[in-house]
Design a protein around this motif. Structure first.
Motif, PDB file in Angstrom:
ATOM      1  N   ALA A 101       0.949  -0.969  -0.074  1.00 23.75           N
ATOM      2  CA  ALA A 101       0.053   0.373  -0.047  1.00 23.75           C
ATOM      3  C   ALA A 101       0.768   1.293   0.073  1.00 23.75           C
ATOM      4  CB  ALA A 101      -1.101   0.179   1.028  1.00 23.75           C
ATOM      5  N   LEU A 102       2.074   1.284   0.629  1.00 28.52           N
ATOM      6  CA  LEU A 102       2.552   2.131   1.312  1.00 28.52           C
ATOM      7  C   LEU A 102       3.335   2.252  -0.100  1.00 28.52           C
ATOM      8  CD1 LEU A 102       4.461   2.134   4.738  1.00 28.52           C
ATOM      9  CD2 LEU A 102       3.119   3.241   3.419  1.00 28.52           C
ATOM     10  N   ILE A 103       4.583   2.291  -1.209  1.00 23.11           N
ATOM     11  CA  ILE A 103       4.574   1.637  -2.968  1.00 23.11           C
ATOM     12  C   ILE A 103       4.086   2.196  -3.579  1.00 23.11           C
ATOM     13  CG2 ILE A 103       6.222   0.426  -4.022  1.00 23.11           C
ATOM     14  CD1 ILE A 103       7.577  -0.699  -2.091  1.00 23.11           C
ATOM     15  N   TYR A 104       2.683   1.374  -3.659  1.00 23.24           N
ATOM     16  CA  TYR A 104       2.348   1.299  -5.012  1.00 23.24           C
ATOM     17  C   TYR A 104       0.320   2.338  -5.144  1.00 23.24           C
ATOM     18  CZ  TYR A 104       5.097  -2.300  -6.646  1.00 23.24           C
ATOM     19  OH  TYR A 104       6.216  -2.966  -7.526  1.00 23.24           O
ATOM     20  N   PHE A 105      -0.070   2.569  -3.831  1.00 26.39           N
ATOM     21  CA  PHE A 105      -1.181   3.729  -3.543  1.00 26.39           C
ATOM     22  C   PHE A 105      -0.516   4.459  -2.843  1.00 26.39           C
ATOM     23  CE2 PHE A 105      -2.570  -0.809  -3.965  1.00 26.39           C
ATOM     24  CZ  PHE A 105      -3.912  -0.516  -4.561  1.00 26.39           C
ATOM     25  N   THR A 159       7.314  -4.543   7.691  1.00 24.43           N
ATOM     26  CA  THR A 159       7.474  -4.176   7.062  1.00 24.43           C
ATOM     27  C   THR A 159       8.790  -2.836   5.884  1.00 24.43           C
ATOM     28  OG1 THR A 159       4.947  -2.915   8.468  1.00 24.43           O
ATOM     29  CG2 THR A 159       5.976  -1.893   6.418  1.00 24.43           C
ATOM     30  N   LEU A 160       9.629  -3.040   6.745  1.00 22.55           N
ATOM     31  CA  LEU A 160      10.551  -2.195   6.407  1.00 22.55           C
ATOM     32  C   LEU A 160      11.786  -3.442   5.224  1.00 22.55           C
ATOM     33  CD1 LEU A 160      13.330  -0.567   6.263  1.00 22.55           C
ATOM     34  CD2 LEU A 160      14.299  -2.275   8.383  1.00 22.55           C
ATOM     35  N   PHE A 161      11.676  -5.030   5.706  1.00 26.32           N
ATOM     36  CA  PHE A 161      12.076  -5.407   4.615  1.00 26.32           C
ATOM     37  C   PHE A 161      11.073  -5.896   3.100  1.00 26.32           C
ATOM     38  CE2 PHE A 161      14.627  -7.246   7.934  1.00 26.32           C
ATOM     39  CZ  PHE A 161      15.735  -7.601   7.134  1.00 26.32           C
ATOM     40  N   LEU A 167      10.865  -2.020  -3.634  1.00 25.36           N
ATOM     41  CA  LEU A 167      11.474  -0.577  -4.640  1.00 25.36           C
ATOM     42  C   LEU A 167      12.234  -1.488  -5.071  1.00 25.36           C
ATOM     43  CD1 LEU A 167      12.360   1.246  -1.241  1.00 25.36           C
ATOM     44  CD2 LEU A 167      10.670   1.671  -3.398  1.00 25.36           C
ATOM     45  N   THR A 168      12.504  -3.161  -5.263  1.00 26.94           N
ATOM     46  CA  THR A 168      13.748  -3.097  -6.467  1.00 26.94           C
ATOM     47  C   THR A 168      12.800  -3.434  -7.416  1.00 26.94           C
ATOM     48  OG1 THR A 168      13.247  -5.276  -5.436  1.00 26.94           O
ATOM     49  CG2 THR A 168      15.083  -3.837  -4.380  1.00 26.94           C
ATOM     50  N   VAL A 169      11.689  -3.332  -7.210  1.00 31.22           N
ATOM     51  CA  VAL A 169      10.898  -4.371  -8.687  1.00 31.22           C
ATOM     52  C   VAL A 169      10.779  -3.538  -9.550  1.00 31.22           C
ATOM     53  CG1 VAL A 169       8.852  -5.843  -8.825  1.00 31.22           C
ATOM     54  CG2 VAL A 169       9.507  -5.801  -7.035  1.00 31.22           C
ATOM     55  N   PRO A 170      11.201  -3.759 -10.522  1.00 27.60           N
ATOM     56  CA  PRO A 170      10.977  -2.988 -11.975  1.00 27.60           C
ATOM     57  C   PRO A 170       9.508  -2.552 -12.148  1.00 27.60           C
ATOM     58  CG  PRO A 170      12.233  -5.122 -12.317  1.00 27.60           C
ATOM     59  CD  PRO A 170      11.594  -5.162 -11.434  1.00 27.60           C
ATOM     60  N   ASP A 272      17.932 -10.467  -0.076  1.00 28.21           N
ATOM     61  CA  ASP A 272      17.482 -10.107  -1.381  1.00 28.21           C
ATOM     62  C   ASP A 272      16.205  -8.800  -0.644  1.00 28.21           C
ATOM     63  OD1 ASP A 272      18.558 -11.291  -3.011  1.00 28.21           O
ATOM     64  OD2 ASP A 272      16.977 -12.594  -2.639  1.00 28.21           O
ATOM     65  N   GLY A 273      15.449  -8.901   0.617  1.00 26.23           N
ATOM     66  CA  GLY A 273      14.583  -8.360   1.127  1.00 26.23           C
ATOM     67  C   GLY A 273      15.685  -6.972   0.900  1.00 26.23           C
ATOM     68  N   SER A 274      16.303  -6.995   2.019  1.00 23.80           N
ATOM     69  CA  SER A 274      16.786  -5.679   2.094  1.00 23.80           C
ATOM     70  C   SER A 274      18.192  -4.761   0.973  1.00 23.80           C
ATOM     71  CB  SER A 274      18.021  -5.864   3.054  1.00 23.80           C
ATOM     72  OG  SER A 274      18.746  -6.702   2.959  1.00 23.80           O
ATOM     73  N   HIS A 275      18.047  -5.467  -0.229  1.00 22.10           N
ATOM     74  CA  HIS A 275      18.564  -5.049  -1.340  1.00 22.10           C
ATOM     75  C   HIS A 275      17.096  -4.547  -2.126  1.00 22.10           C
ATOM     76  CE1 HIS A 275      21.565  -5.986   1.125  1.00 22.10           C
ATOM     77  NE2 HIS A 275      22.447  -5.385   0.716  1.00 22.10           N
TER      78      HIS A 275
END
Length: 275
Positions: A101-105, A159-161, A167-170, A272-275
């Motif tokens: 929700a925080l990233i895609y909305f 939520t942080l991870f 954020l790394t998803v194209p 992978d989750g933190s990068h």
């Protein structure tokens, strides 16, 4: 010369790892060795194995305790599993949905909300137990598994991870989904969820161990003997007693085995989750 130096460095590395392994495993082994001796002997850390291991553990598994007789190893293991799995499952699900929700909305004050979530990492879990217990009591959830699990479901760390991973998803994947007519939920279910499974599995395992080892909250919110976890049972039987020591062995083994068996997946998923 270089080969010899490399061999010496590798020998030193393995020596350090071996010393660390012995340092971590020796206390658990000494506790197990103490539980293999007769019940009449004083319980103390030792290295020699006794001959009463089978009798002691058979008695532990086949007898019950408590005023109602509901305290058994099987019930405590089951309650610990429910607490660990429910604790981890809800945290992973809520964390993933929150990050999505925080990233895609277009959420107003999304950065502020995320900062407040990160602030919870600096607040010890035990610091809010009294206020949380008051809410649970008002909702009549004391001595229920729902009251045991639900108040611990939020996780700023999760939520942080997931946020860092998403954020790394194209952006091309989102554009392709829109061109195909996929809505937000379909994009989440068909694309983001499969991509997030390694991170979710690694985080689930870490949180499961954390939930399995919870002590203070189960002590506060449960008093019925049929809701006792293994850690709660150790407090009831006494950690200095033979049965309490054997329960400690049961409490340590499942999380330790899970971490040992899936350590590669945990490291990869969290990385992978933190990068």
């Amino acid at each position: 010369m270089a080969l010899r130096t490399r061999w010496q460095a590798r020998l030193i590395d393995h020596g350090i790892l071996a010393c660390g392994t012995v340092f971590m495993v020796l206390p658990l082994y000494s506790l197990f060795a103490a539980t293999t001796h007769g019940a009449g002997e004083r319980l103390r850390p030792r290295l020699d194995l006794g001959s009463a291991a089978l009798d002691n553990y058979q008695a532990l598994l086949t007898t019950s305790a408590g005023f109602s007789g509901d305290i058994t190893v099987v019930s405590m293991v089951w309650n610990s599993f429910l607490l660990g799995a429910g604790f981890a499952g809800l945290k992973v699900a809520l964390s993933l949905l929150t990050a999505f929700a925080l990233i895609y909305f277009r959420v107003r004050f999304a950065s502020l909300i995320f900062s407040l979530l990160l602030l919870t990492l600096m607040l010890p879990l035990e610091a809010r137990f009294l206020a949380t217990y008051a809410v649970v009591a008002e909702l009549d959830l004391v001595n229920t598994r729902t009251g045991l699990i639900l108040p611990l479901a939020a996780s700023g760390l999760g939520t942080l991870f997931f946020r860092q991973f998403l954020l790394t998803v194209p952006d091309a994947l989102l554009e392709s989904a829109r061109l195909d007519g996929a809505g937000p939920l379909k994009f989440f279910k068909d694309i983001l969820l499969p991509l997030s499974l390694p991170t979710a599995a690694a985080l689930f395992l870490v949180l499961f161990v954390n939930g399995w080892n919870q002590y203070l909250w189960p002590v506060m919110v449960t008093s019925d003997e049929n809701t006792y976890t293994l850690v709660r049972g150790m407090q009831y039987l006494g950690t200095s007693s033979l049965r309490g020591a054997m329960l400690a062995i049961f409490a340590v083994l499942p999380p330790a085995l899970l971490v040992i068996l899936f350590q590669r997946q945990v490291v990869k998923g969290l990385y992978d989750g933190s990068h």
